[in-house]
Design a protein around this motif. Structure first.
Motif, mmCIF file in Angstrom:
data_model
loop_
_atom_site.group_PDB
_atom_site.id
_atom_site.type_symbol
_atom_site.label_atom_id
_atom_site.label_comp_id
_atom_site.label_asym_id
_atom_site.label_seq_id
_atom_site.Cartn_x
_atom_site.Cartn_y
_atom_site.Cartn_z
ATOM 1 N N UNK A 92 19.379 10.126 35.660
ATOM 2 C CA UNK A 92 18.902 11.180 36.285
ATOM 3 C C UNK A 92 19.560 11.532 37.751
ATOM 4 N N UNK A 93 20.048 10.531 38.460
ATOM 5 C CA UNK A 93 20.973 10.475 39.567
ATOM 6 C C UNK A 93 22.127 11.364 39.373
ATOM 7 N N UNK A 94 22.887 11.052 37.972
ATOM 8 C CA UNK A 94 24.044 11.667 37.789
ATOM 9 C C UNK A 94 23.811 13.124 37.550
ATOM 10 N N UNK A 95 22.580 13.439 36.885
ATOM 11 C CA UNK A 95 22.057 14.737 36.590
ATOM 12 C C UNK A 95 22.018 15.597 37.976
ATOM 13 N N UNK A 96 21.330 15.032 38.580
ATOM 14 C CA UNK A 96 20.906 15.576 39.960
ATOM 15 C C UNK A 96 22.164 15.734 40.592
ATOM 16 N N UNK A 97 23.120 14.880 40.950
ATOM 17 C CA UNK A 97 24.437 15.153 41.677
ATOM 18 C C UNK A 97 25.070 16.195 40.916
ATOM 19 N N UNK A 98 25.237 16.146 39.627
ATOM 20 C CA UNK A 98 25.802 17.150 39.037
ATOM 21 C C UNK A 98 25.376 18.692 39.042
ATOM 22 N N UNK A 99 24.049 18.655 39.399
ATOM 23 C CA UNK A 99 23.554 20.050 39.573
ATOM 24 C C UNK A 99 23.591 20.816 41.267
ATOM 25 N N UNK A 100 24.287 19.822 41.930
ATOM 26 C CA UNK A 100 24.248 20.155 43.240
ATOM 27 C C UNK A 100 25.094 21.627 43.429
ATOM 28 N N UNK A 101 26.080 21.673 42.893
ATOM 29 C CA UNK A 101 26.493 22.988 42.829
ATOM 30 C C UNK A 101 26.118 24.215 42.366
ATOM 31 N N UNK A 103 14.367 20.749 42.960
ATOM 32 C CA UNK A 103 15.130 20.001 42.024
ATOM 33 C C UNK A 103 14.729 18.383 42.124
ATOM 34 N N UNK A 104 14.607 17.893 43.323
ATOM 35 C CA UNK A 104 14.337 16.471 43.289
ATOM 36 C C UNK A 104 12.901 16.464 42.757
ATOM 37 N N UNK A 105 11.918 17.181 42.954
ATOM 38 C CA UNK A 105 10.711 16.960 42.392
ATOM 39 C C UNK A 105 10.570 17.022 40.883
ATOM 40 N N UNK A 106 11.493 18.059 40.487
ATOM 41 C CA UNK A 106 11.549 18.128 39.022
ATOM 42 C C UNK A 106 12.067 16.860 38.189
ATOM 43 N N UNK A 107 13.087 16.555 38.896
ATOM 44 C CA UNK A 107 14.031 15.136 38.396
ATOM 45 C C UNK A 107 12.945 13.879 38.651
ATOM 46 N N UNK A 108 12.031 13.751 39.660
ATOM 47 C CA UNK A 108 11.229 12.888 39.809
ATOM 48 C C UNK A 108 10.120 12.803 38.435
ATOM 49 N N UNK A 120 22.752 20.110 33.982
ATOM 50 C CA UNK A 120 23.271 20.415 35.113
ATOM 51 C C UNK A 120 22.909 21.725 35.640
ATOM 52 N N UNK A 121 22.506 22.620 34.588
ATOM 53 C CA UNK A 121 21.978 23.947 34.960
ATOM 54 C C UNK A 121 20.627 24.128 34.732
ATOM 55 N N UNK A 122 20.108 23.911 33.491
ATOM 56 C CA UNK A 122 18.726 24.102 33.097
ATOM 57 C C UNK A 122 18.082 23.722 34.141
#
Length: 591
Positions: A429-438, A218-223, A133-135
């Protein structure tokens, strides 16, 4: 699990250890094999690069140099070396051996070791989720910097930008500049006011809206992460050829450049000058223990996952020694890369190195070092390669952390997930992306700090303490040693046994007790975290660790029989080996 059949074991594969059943005391142990359809590394070097890539992360670049000079310079290397030998490497070796022998992830491995401790695997997965979520947000910051670096003049060079304030002070190349407590460098204002926009958030009470620029990064990173992990270790093993080796090329280039800067020697002297009196301070030893633990990374489930794809007879002992040594040497070399530049900055500011080096953590990577780069000849080139290095260092650790979750969950539910890896990885990956939004909000840096401190911190140390205790005392050190002998052909020496049984658990207990007795105030820049946020932090930490006692209670309640019978079942490991293991050990299946 897939198709299973019973076999009889010969030799001393499972003979040593405290007897848990009549089968063990009889000398012939029932072993269960499973169809060996598990993925494998294409090459041994793929595994080594993946382990090195996970262990060598952003913390090696920023945390070790700072901790070293703060705790006695060259003298710090003494407690650091001792903690490495007696704590870090034994735990590292233990996890590689466990993963390779049992060939399963952090959740299902416990039914082969000590079923009542299965909650450890659940806790590890939750902690890995918090880290994601933060890294990855920190990597997104680096990507934002990389994009900003493609200009003839780096945007954090001057005070003439729209985000700058009257306190912005540019002292490079100028003689009559007065630096005060209110002064802010162009690099600091670029980071806090343009990248993070912290000035538009009053703190955790009001973090503001999500910054779309960072969300895109962040979207590019998770892609990248998804397409590196979706097919398993065969794809991630190829990606690490770039992400694990490129940082060393960049570090070498930056080291050569840093050594040629005026004032570089001042930084090196400050970095390594021994302060022997520091060795009498308990906090120095605690910092050394914590640094090597978080640097090597046992307890995160990553080493279990990565080694589970190894051949049964792979020399995990040699792997542990080699990768640990590479990790420690990388940390040490990073210190020279960082402090040669800090010495140069001190020379330019006409202040001591200590005044320049007061920042630590991400501030060192996103303010101090970029500021120095901006005032070098060829600044654009050095900025680009520096942030490329940061991104690749971060991606390696992300690959490992998410692979730990993927392997653990897929091994726990193989029938359902074995042919759905791509969809499962996409969902994760979607869960991690959503969890990172904050963490992408205008106050997101405060959320990053809170998760870093409490989401991992003492929780992961307590988890690996229980892991080491369960393996050494419940599974049995003799049984574990016999497992290693089955793989390598020889039993671990007395040094390793003593470390696993006593020294390494004591090493972890020492860190836990010291951190609880001496908590440090949580601050970021001029912001002091409110008391309620500390309470929230403890809840976040407890939300992962709580699954260990919860599962223990669940296992005891739902296991039939008397309390004594329940304990016997909950503490008794299953002996399971893939078919290929039985072939190499001379085990004969029973019809």
């Amino acid at each position: 699990m897939p198709h299973q059949e019973q076999v009889a074991a010969h030799g001393n594969l499972c003979a040593p250890g405290a007897p848990n059943s009549a089968a063990y005391s009889a000398g012939t142990v029932p072993v269960i094999t499973q169809t060996d359809s598990r993925d494998k590394w294409s090459k041994k070097i793929d595994f080594l690069l993946s382990v090195i890539g996970f262990a060598v992360d952003l913390g090696n670049v920023w945390r070790f140099p700072y901790i070293c000079y703060q705790n006695g310079g060259g003298a710090f290397l003494i407690p650091y070396t001792l903690m490495t030998i007696f704590g870090g490497v034994p735990l590292f070796y233990m996890e590689l051996a466990l993963g390779q022998f049992h060939r399963t992830g952090a959740i299902s491995i416990w039914k082969h070791i000590c079923p009542i401790f299965k909650g450890i695997g659940l806790a590890i997965c939750i902690i890995a989720l918090y880290v994601s979520f933060y890294y990855n947000t920190i990597i997104a910051w680096a990507l934002f910097y990389l994009y900003s670096s493609f200009s003839s003049t780096l945007p954090w060079t001057s005070c003439d930008n729209t985000w700058n304030t009257d306190n912005c002070t540019n002292y490079f190349g100028k003689d009559n500049v007065t630096w005060t407590n209110y002064s802010r460098s162009p690099a600091e204002e670029f980071y806090t006011r343009n990248v993070l926009e912290l000035h538009e958030s009053s703190g955790l009470e009001n973090v503001g809206v999500v910054r779309w620029q960072l969300m895109l990064c962040l979207f590019l990173i998770f892609t990248i992460v998804y397409f590196s992990l979706w097919k398993g270790v065969k794809t991630s093993g190829k990606v690490v050829w770039v992400t694990a080796t490129l940082p060393y090329v960049v570090l070498f280039i930056l080291l050569i450049r840093g050594a040629t800067l005026p004032g570089a020697w001042r930084g090196v002297v400050f970095y390594l000058q021994p302060k022997w009196e520091k060795l009498q301070d308990t906090s120095v030893w605690v910092d050394a223990a914590a640094q090597i633990f978080f640097s090597l990374g046992p307890g995160f489930g990553v080493l279990l996952a990565l080694s589970s794809y190894n051949p049964f007879t792979n020399n995990c002992y040699r792997d542990a020694i080699v990768t640990s040594l590479v990790n420690c040497l990388t940390s040490f070399m990073s210190g020279f890369v960082i402090f040669t530049v800090l010495g140069y900055m001190a020379e330019q500011r006409h202040v001591s190195v200590e005044d320049v080096a007061k920042n630590k953590g991400p501030s060192l990577l996103f303010i101090t070092y970029p500021e120095a780069i901006a005032n070098m000849m060829g600044s654009t080139f050095f900025a680009i390669i520096f942030f490329v290095m940061m991104i690749t260092l971060g991606l390696d650790s992300t690959f490992g952390g998410l692979e730990a979750i993927i392997t653990a969950v897929m091994d726990e539910y193989p029938d359902f997930l074995s042919h759905r890896r791509e969809m499962f990885v996409l969902g994760l990956v979607v869960v991690c992306f959503l969890g990172s939004l904050s963490t992408l909000t205008k106050g997101g840096a405060y959320v990053v700090k809170l998760l870093e401190e409490f989401g991992v911190g003492s929780s992961i140390i307590a988890v690996v303490f229980l892991e080491a205790t369960a393996v050494s005392w419940f599974y049995g050190i003799n049984r574990f040693s016999s497992d290693i002998k089955a793989m390598l052909g020889y039993t671990p020496g007395i040094f390793w046994k003593v470390c696993w049984v006593a020294i390494s658990p004591a090493f972890l207990a020492y860190i836990i007790i010291s951190s609880l007795l001496n908590p440090t105030p949580l601050t970021l820049f001029d912001y002091e975290f409110p008391h309620w946020s500390i309470t929230v932090g403890y809840i976040v930490g407890a939300s992962s660790f709580m699954w260990i006692p919860v599962y223990m209670v669940y296992k005891l309640v739902w296991t039939p029989g008397t309390l004594k019978q329940r304990l016997a079942v909950c503490l008794r490991p299953e002996r399971t080996l893939p078919d290929s293991h039985t072939d190499s050990l001379g085990l004969t299946p029973i019809p």
